[in-house]
Scaffold this motif. Structure first.
Motif, short mmCIF file in Angstrom:
data_model
loop_
_atom_site.label_atom_id
_atom_site.label_comp_id
_atom_site.label_asym_id
_atom_site.label_seq_id
_atom_site.Cartn_x
_atom_site.Cartn_y
_atom_site.Cartn_z
N ILE A 157 0.01 -54.07 -40.75
CA ILE A 157 -0.29 -54.13 -42.19
C ILE A 157 -1.77 -54.46 -42.34
O ILE A 157 -2.22 -55.50 -41.86
CB ILE A 157 0.57 -55.18 -42.90
CG1 ILE A 157 2.06 -54.85 -42.72
CG2 ILE A 157 0.20 -55.28 -44.37
CD1 ILE A 157 2.99 -55.94 -43.22
N GLY A 158 -2.51 -53.60 -42.99
CA GLY A 158 -3.92 -53.84 -43.26
C GLY A 158 -4.13 -54.29 -44.69
O GLY A 158 -3.52 -53.74 -45.62
N VAL A 159 -4.97 -55.28 -44.88
CA VAL A 159 -5.34 -55.77 -46.22
C VAL A 159 -6.68 -55.15 -46.57
O VAL A 159 -7.68 -55.39 -45.89
CB VAL A 159 -5.42 -57.30 -46.25
CG1 VAL A 159 -5.78 -57.79 -47.64
CG2 VAL A 159 -4.08 -57.91 -45.80
N MET A 160 -6.69 -54.34 -47.63
CA MET A 160 -7.86 -53.53 -47.94
C MET A 160 -8.64 -54.12 -49.13
O MET A 160 -8.07 -54.74 -50.02
CB MET A 160 -7.44 -52.10 -48.28
CG MET A 160 -6.41 -51.50 -47.31
SD MET A 160 -6.85 -51.67 -45.56
CE MET A 160 -8.23 -50.53 -45.48
N ASN A 161 -9.95 -53.88 -49.09
CA ASN A 161 -10.83 -54.30 -50.19
C ASN A 161 -11.23 -53.06 -50.97
O ASN A 161 -12.10 -52.30 -50.55
CB ASN A 161 -12.06 -55.01 -49.61
CG ASN A 161 -12.98 -55.56 -50.68
OD1 ASN A 161 -12.81 -55.28 -51.88
ND2 ASN A 161 -13.96 -56.35 -50.27
N LYS A 162 -10.60 -52.87 -52.12
CA LYS A 162 -10.85 -51.70 -52.95
C LYS A 162 -11.87 -51.96 -54.06
O LYS A 162 -12.15 -51.07 -54.87
CB LYS A 162 -9.54 -51.22 -53.59
CG LYS A 162 -8.46 -50.81 -52.59
CD LYS A 162 -8.86 -49.57 -51.82
CE LYS A 162 -7.73 -49.09 -50.93
NZ LYS A 162 -8.08 -47.87 -50.17
N ALA A 163 -12.41 -53.17 -54.10
CA ALA A 163 -13.39 -53.50 -55.13
C ALA A 163 -14.69 -52.72 -54.89
O ALA A 163 -15.04 -52.42 -53.74
CB ALA A 163 -13.67 -55.00 -55.12
#
Length: 701
Positions: free
Chosen positions: A382-388
């Motif tokens: 599971i990857g935690v992504m930074n979409k900001a």
């Protein structure tokens, strides 16, 4: 409801009561600290006490209400059957945190047990086995943990159809029927499955293109290929072969329809194992746990009651941070976070949790695999992504020591930088200037701080965009040094001495020679301690330059005094032979040749005593012993010296002189005062306090 059904329900309820984890009421959680990883993502470290043992539990908490926070399934090295570590997966996908994912059969090709949606596309189906759960996020960014089923159908051109049992699955045994998964089945493989072998060995296979046109049929053996890009391979067994044989021909259409249920327009979906928490309470583990229970490293995914907060949780096993937890302890610990539902992720050697520090382009391991072992290559995570969105630089970190020594030449630079949404920025693209809050320009040479006074200051870095970054610094006295030395370069009459130190904390440093007290013994030299700082000279090593003008004997000693520390460099004059001894050691040298004594030099009453015979015979003197008079006699270059044992006197060419320390016997060897013997033999001596070495020089005729 018949009697059998009533008994089954009673026994199931009884099992739930008996199997509620014993540790459920005995978990104590304490938060040690937290930091923001990216918008809406927080890293937390907790201390958990359960079963009388303490554990460190690491949590990545994701707020799905934040538009910048999202999750992504990281698939091995980019596909299934190509396994990879969590660290590699997180760095490859530009994740800001990551955790290991689904269970898998380590002896098979490398596919997850459960369903998965990768980049918006279903890439694996769940096992047909009951009791397994998966974790998903729908198109509205609501999180779910629930049980999934797979529905698929292959429809021939003549209207006949057959069930598709799975997508990208290795073969397995269905747990509630004990029937092999691939028996009488169609198993579907798309181009996300990259291994040339699929499912059950020896099966028949059918190649179908992206428009559902049949290209090849091989019912006797598998097709010798990987699944081509954009196409499908159907693996068929038993009655499924009969369906293909009777209803499907090359060139005909074979419609393939499949989906998972429930179908919530999943943007993210990954499998796991059994439930740990349901309705906020720890759950009994309903899957066969014989192979995964015990005190192990653990990982889990959990969600809040409003479905808007995700918790990725891990603890180590058999390390200093954690002995590991049993499944019931793990369920109780995750429930204590206040979650609504939680699913068990792969554990043991697969357990790994990583996250980025501010300004880092790569992830760092937070929770390590069991026994601090190497990361295991696994099928997904599971990857935690930074979409900001990316913005201008807003903060950073200064690289350089926080504790320096007075006079230390300490280098500072921009070590890390990031924007307001925690995206890292390459520091080589950032312009900046450096100063400090106390001493200002005079204490700086380029990016190097000369620490001119004991006390405290702040290093201040200002970017060309006006962002100020500070680093508190403590300036310590020279007593903070463990060792102090001079690195020497000798070029004829020019001696370059670079002061070096090692702090008690083990850090090697350079020291400003202008802040050291220098003396020159037995000679004269012009001293330069500042030219290394000259503008236009570039970044040079801090060093003092001595231009020797004269020597007054066998050597010239350049001495540095720095607080309680001393160091020296001795430049020897030509035309002298040297004996070098060390107090307390039997090895010595003469003219560079290694020799050994059977006793050692000693210090008594602040006087150095050396073995008379070894010293004088090295220079060619004749040494005899008058046993009756207990007197050592030295004949050297026309001089005779008699040294009676245990008397504070000596006779030189017949003249008696008093000694404050007389000759003595040690290990059957005559030990004599060093300074007396060399001064009366026309020799010179240099004593180095730092290593207690004695250098004795004799002019060569």
């Amino acid at each position: 409801m018949n009697v059998f059904k009533r008994q089954f329900v009673f026994l199931w309820v009884l099992a739930l009561v008996l199997l509620v984890p014993k540790g459920a009421e005995a978990v104590s959680l304490k938060e040690n600290g937290r930091t923001t990883v990216s918008p809406g993502v927080v890293r937390r470290e907790l201390s958990a006490k359960i079963g009388g043992r303490n554990h460190i539990v690491d949590v990545i908490q994701v707020d799905l209400n934040n538009p910048g926070a999202d999750l992504q399934v990281m698939a091995g090295a980019g596909n299934y059957t190509r396994k990879d570590t969590v660290s590699h997966m997180a760095n490859r996908t530009d994740a800001y945190a990551g955790i290991n994912g689904d269970f898998f059969n380590m002896s098979k090709q490398g596919a997850p047990f459960g369903p998965s949606v990768v980049d918006g596309k279903l890439q694996s189906s769940p096992l047909e086995s009951v009791g397994l759960f998966a974790f998903g996020i729908d198109s509205g960014k609501n999180a779910y943990i629930e049980s999934f089923t797979f529905n698929g159908r292959a429809t021939a051109q003549d209207g006949a159809h057959y069930k598709i049992s799975g997508l990208n699955k290795t073969d397995y045994i269905i747990n509630h029927t004990q029937v092999p998964s691939h028996k009488d089945s169609i198993q579907l493989y798309n181009d996300f499955w990259t291994a040339p072998s699929r499912g059950l060995r020896g099966s028949g296979e059918v190649l179908v293109d992206g428009n559902f046109v049949v290209e090849r049929i091989s019912l006797d053996k598998p097709l010798p290929m990987v699944t081509p890009k954009g196409k499908y391979i159907l693996q068929v067994n038993g009655r499924a072969k009969d369906f293909i044989r009777n209803h499907v021909k090359p060139g005909q259409k074979l419609r393939l329809d499949y989906r998972v249920s429930p179908d919530r327009n999943w943007r993210f979906l990954i499998g796991g194992h059994a439930l740990l928490v349901n309705g906020g309470r720890p759950q009994p583990y309903i899957m066969d746990a014989a192979s995964i229970d015990g005190y192990r490293a653990r990982s889990a995914a959990a969600i809040s009651k409003d479905r808007k907060t995700v918790y990725l949780v891990a603890t180590e096993g058999r390390t200093k941070k954690s002995r590991g937890m049993k499944l019931d302890e793990w369920a109780a610990t995750v429930a204590a976070l206040g979650v609504e539902k939680a699913i068990n992720l792969d554990g043991g050697g697969s357990t790994t949790l990583v996250a980025r520090g501010h300004g880092d382009f790569k992830n760092t391991k937070i929770t390590r695999p069991e026994r601090n072992g190497a990361e295991r290559r696994i099928v997904n995570g599971i990857g935690v992504m930074n979409k900001a969105p990316k913005t201008a630089l807003s903060a950073g970190e200064i690289a350089g020591p926080r504790h320096v020594v007075l006079g230390e030449v300490a280098t500072y630079k921009l070590g890390k930088a990031w924007d307001s949404n925690y995206h890292p920025i390459k520091v080589e693209n950032v312009g900046y200037s450096l100063t400090d809050s106390t001493f200002g320009e005079g204490a700086w040479i380029y990016s190097r701080f000369l620490s001119p006074k004991v006390g405290k200051t702040d290093i201040v870095l200002t970017t060309t965009g006006g962002v100020k970054i500070t680093l508190p610094v403590d300036i310590q006295s020279p007593a903070a040094l463990k060792s102090f030395t001079l690195a020497a370069k000798d070029s004829g009459n020019t001696i370059t001495l670079a002061p070096k130190g090692v702090t008690k904390a083990g850090r090697s440093i350079a020291i400003d020679p202008a802040q050291i007290t220098w003396t020159v013994e037995k000679g004269a030299a012009k001293t330069d301690t500042s030219s290394w700082k000259a503008p236009g000279a570039g970044v040079k090593e801090p060093a003092a330059i001595f231009r020797q003008e004269k020597a007054e004997g066998a050597y010239v000693a350049y001495k540095a005094n720095f607080g309680p520390n001393t160091a020296s460099y001795v430049k020897e004059s030509p035309g002298y032979a040297k004996v070098r001894m060390i107090v307390g050691k039997k090895n010595f040298t003469f003219a560079g040749e290694n020799r050994t004594m059977d006793t050692t030099p000693v210090i008594r009453n602040n006087r150095t005593l050396v073995p008379l015979r070894f010293l004088m015979e090295a220079y060619g003197a004749e040494v005899t012993w008058d046993n009756e008079a207990r007197t050592a006699i030295v004949n050297y270059k026309g001089h005779t010296i008699a040294l009676p044992a245990n008397k504070n006197e000596a006779t030189i060419d017949g003249n008696t002189v008093a000694l404050d320390v007389g000759a003595t016997i040690q290990n059957n060897r005559t030990m004599v005062p060093l300074r007396f013997i060399v001064e009366n033999m026309g020799m010179e001596v240099y004593y180095e306090n730092s290593d207690r070495s004695i250098s004795i020089f004799q002019k060569i005729n």
